[in-house]
Enzyme design. Sequence first.
Site, PDB file in Angstrom:
ATOM      1  CE1 TYR A 159       0.585   1.236   4.148  1.00 52.82           C
ATOM      2  CE2 TYR A 159       0.724  -1.321   4.531  1.00 52.82           C
ATOM      3  CZ  TYR A 159       0.974  -0.018   5.175  1.00 52.82           C
ATOM      4  OH  TYR A 159       1.795  -0.181   6.393  1.00 52.82           O
ATOM      5  N   GLY A 160       1.945   1.210   0.215  1.00 57.94           N
ATOM      6  CA  GLY A 160       3.361   2.343   0.063  1.00 57.94           C
ATOM      7  C   GLY A 160       4.098   2.133  -0.808  1.00 57.94           C
ATOM      8  CD  GLU A 210       7.543  -3.010   4.491  1.00 55.65           C
ATOM      9  OE1 GLU A 210       6.426  -2.577   4.549  1.00 55.65           O
ATOM     10  OE2 GLU A 210       8.408  -2.250   3.911  1.00 55.65           O
TER      11      GLU A 210
END
Length: 221
Positions: free
Chosen positions: A8-9, A87
């Site tokens: 989503y990023g 992440e």
Amino acid sequence: MVFWVFGYGSLVWNPGFEFDEKIKGFIKNYKRVFDLACIDHRGTPDHPARTCTLEEAEGSICWGVAYCVSGDPEKERAAMEYLERRECEYDKKTLVDFYKEEDMSQPTLQGVIVFTSTPDKISNKYYLGPAPLEDMARQIATAFGPCGNNRDYLFLLEKALFDIGHEDDHIIELANEVRKVLGTVGKIDKKLVGPSHIPLKDNVPSLILRPLQGAIATDSS
């Protein structure tokens, strides 16, 4: 082990690992927010960048891209290790359902992993929290790190969502505010480019993985 990674990023436009399949879709009851600090990619400890994470929001949907990694155990291991290191600022893993536009009522995948951040400044040192739009725009317009400037991260995400046909109103509003700060209000500069590869952080302990049933998926910063 076969897993799906939901981006989503920056994973939307720069996955950085080998994958077997890519599909666009969305998850429910989450929205993007630029509330997470980045101190080693697009910012520094003295001037952190703002990157996106997800915030629970009943009734919201968040569009992105899901990548499938399967078949070769070594490839799967390498992809997961890469994602865990990339992440590492996201301290929370959540299992969610993933939907495609063709059937918005029934999930295409279940047990999808999404990396998010705990919205608590005490337990999560990378959590910045919300701020006025103008303040976020000034921070994004001026932050810069080893992988480039913070504004390109935002502009490239804006363009990537446009390219998959699902723009995010919050991203557009924030990007336009950054353009005001830069004095360059107008159309997206299609010549903007980002790094071809986001370098991994060294000496970061991996997240503890537990076996999951069914499909798996995750996100990026």
